[in-house]
Design a protein around this motif. Sequence first.
Motif, PDB file in Angstrom:
ATOM      1  N   VAL A   1       1.699  -0.668   4.308  1.00 30.87           N
ATOM      2  CA  VAL A   1       1.572  -2.072   4.710  1.00 30.87           C
ATOM      3  C   VAL A   1       1.959  -2.986   3.535  1.00 30.87           C
ATOM      4  O   VAL A   1       1.714  -2.674   2.377  1.00 30.87           O
TER       5      VAL A   1
ATOM      6  N   GLN B   1      -0.099   4.187   0.435  1.00 34.85           N
ATOM      7  CA  GLN B   1      -0.615   5.167   1.390  1.00 34.85           C
ATOM      8  C   GLN B   1      -0.105   4.895   2.809  1.00 34.85           C
ATOM      9  O   GLN B   1       0.533   5.738   3.417  1.00 34.85           O
ATOM     10  N   CYS B   2      -0.364   3.688   3.319  1.00 38.46           N
ATOM     11  CA  CYS B   2       0.003   3.389   4.710  1.00 38.46           C
ATOM     12  C   CYS B   2       1.261   2.531   4.803  1.00 38.46           C
ATOM     13  O   CYS B   2       1.795   2.329   5.901  1.00 38.46           O
TER      14      CYS B   2
ATOM     15  N   CYS C   1      -7.290   1.973   2.905  1.00 34.15           N
ATOM     16  CA  CYS C   1      -6.851   3.288   2.388  1.00 34.15           C
ATOM     17  C   CYS C   1      -7.573   3.715   1.116  1.00 34.15           C
ATOM     18  O   CYS C   1      -7.281   4.771   0.570  1.00 34.15           O
TER      19      CYS C   1
ATOM     20  N   CYS D   1       0.846  -1.190   0.000  1.00 34.65           N
ATOM     21  CA  CYS D   1       0.000   0.000   0.000  1.00 34.65           C
ATOM     22  C   CYS D   1       0.887   1.248   0.000  1.00 34.65           C
ATOM     23  O   CYS D   1       1.708   1.440   0.895  1.00 34.65           O
TER      24      CYS D   1
ATOM     25  N   CYS E   1      -4.486  -0.311  -0.150  1.00 32.24           N
ATOM     26  CA  CYS E   1      -5.146  -1.412   0.536  1.00 32.24           C
ATOM     27  C   CYS E   1      -6.611  -1.051   0.806  1.00 32.24           C
ATOM     28  O   CYS E   1      -7.010   0.111   0.640  1.00 32.24           O
TER      29      CYS E   1
END
Length: 141
Positions: free
Chosen positions: A97, A94-95, A140, A92, A137
């Motif tokens: 993960v 964004q985060c 997100c 991901c 993900c």
Amino acid sequence: MDREVEKRLRDHDVRYTKGRRGVVAALASSDGPKSASEMYADVSPAVPLSSLYRSLTVLEDAGVVVPHYGAKGLTRYELAEWLTGHHHHVICVQCGVVEDIAIPEPYESQVRKIVAEISGLVSFAPADHALEIEGRCSRCQ
Ligand SMILES: [Zn+2]
Ligand SMILES: [Zn+2]
């Protein structure tokens, strides 16, 4: 799995200590590669941080654990594929993960075919591959 790890470590003249068992257990129960600090949350206070780092080095040298280098310079670790099986990763953006995905055989054989064809273009003999899918993900999106 512990027996296989113990045997591999014995071949490297390394003992399978409590700290190393803790690291392997933390990674075995994870659904993707984990950073040292994420693992520390699982194994502390039984395993001190300094011992965690030493264990990771020993396990990596023995080929039990492999590093996964993230885009933002964060190194995560996971158990080697000879222990867990062949898989790929979704990442991901964004985060951050990273999760393991095993893709079903019809797709896996298509990936192998594409990898062989691309490798052929540059006179490369492929031995292995890892697919990394970047995106967002479910949390997100
Ligand atoms: Zn995310
Ligand atoms: Zn993985």
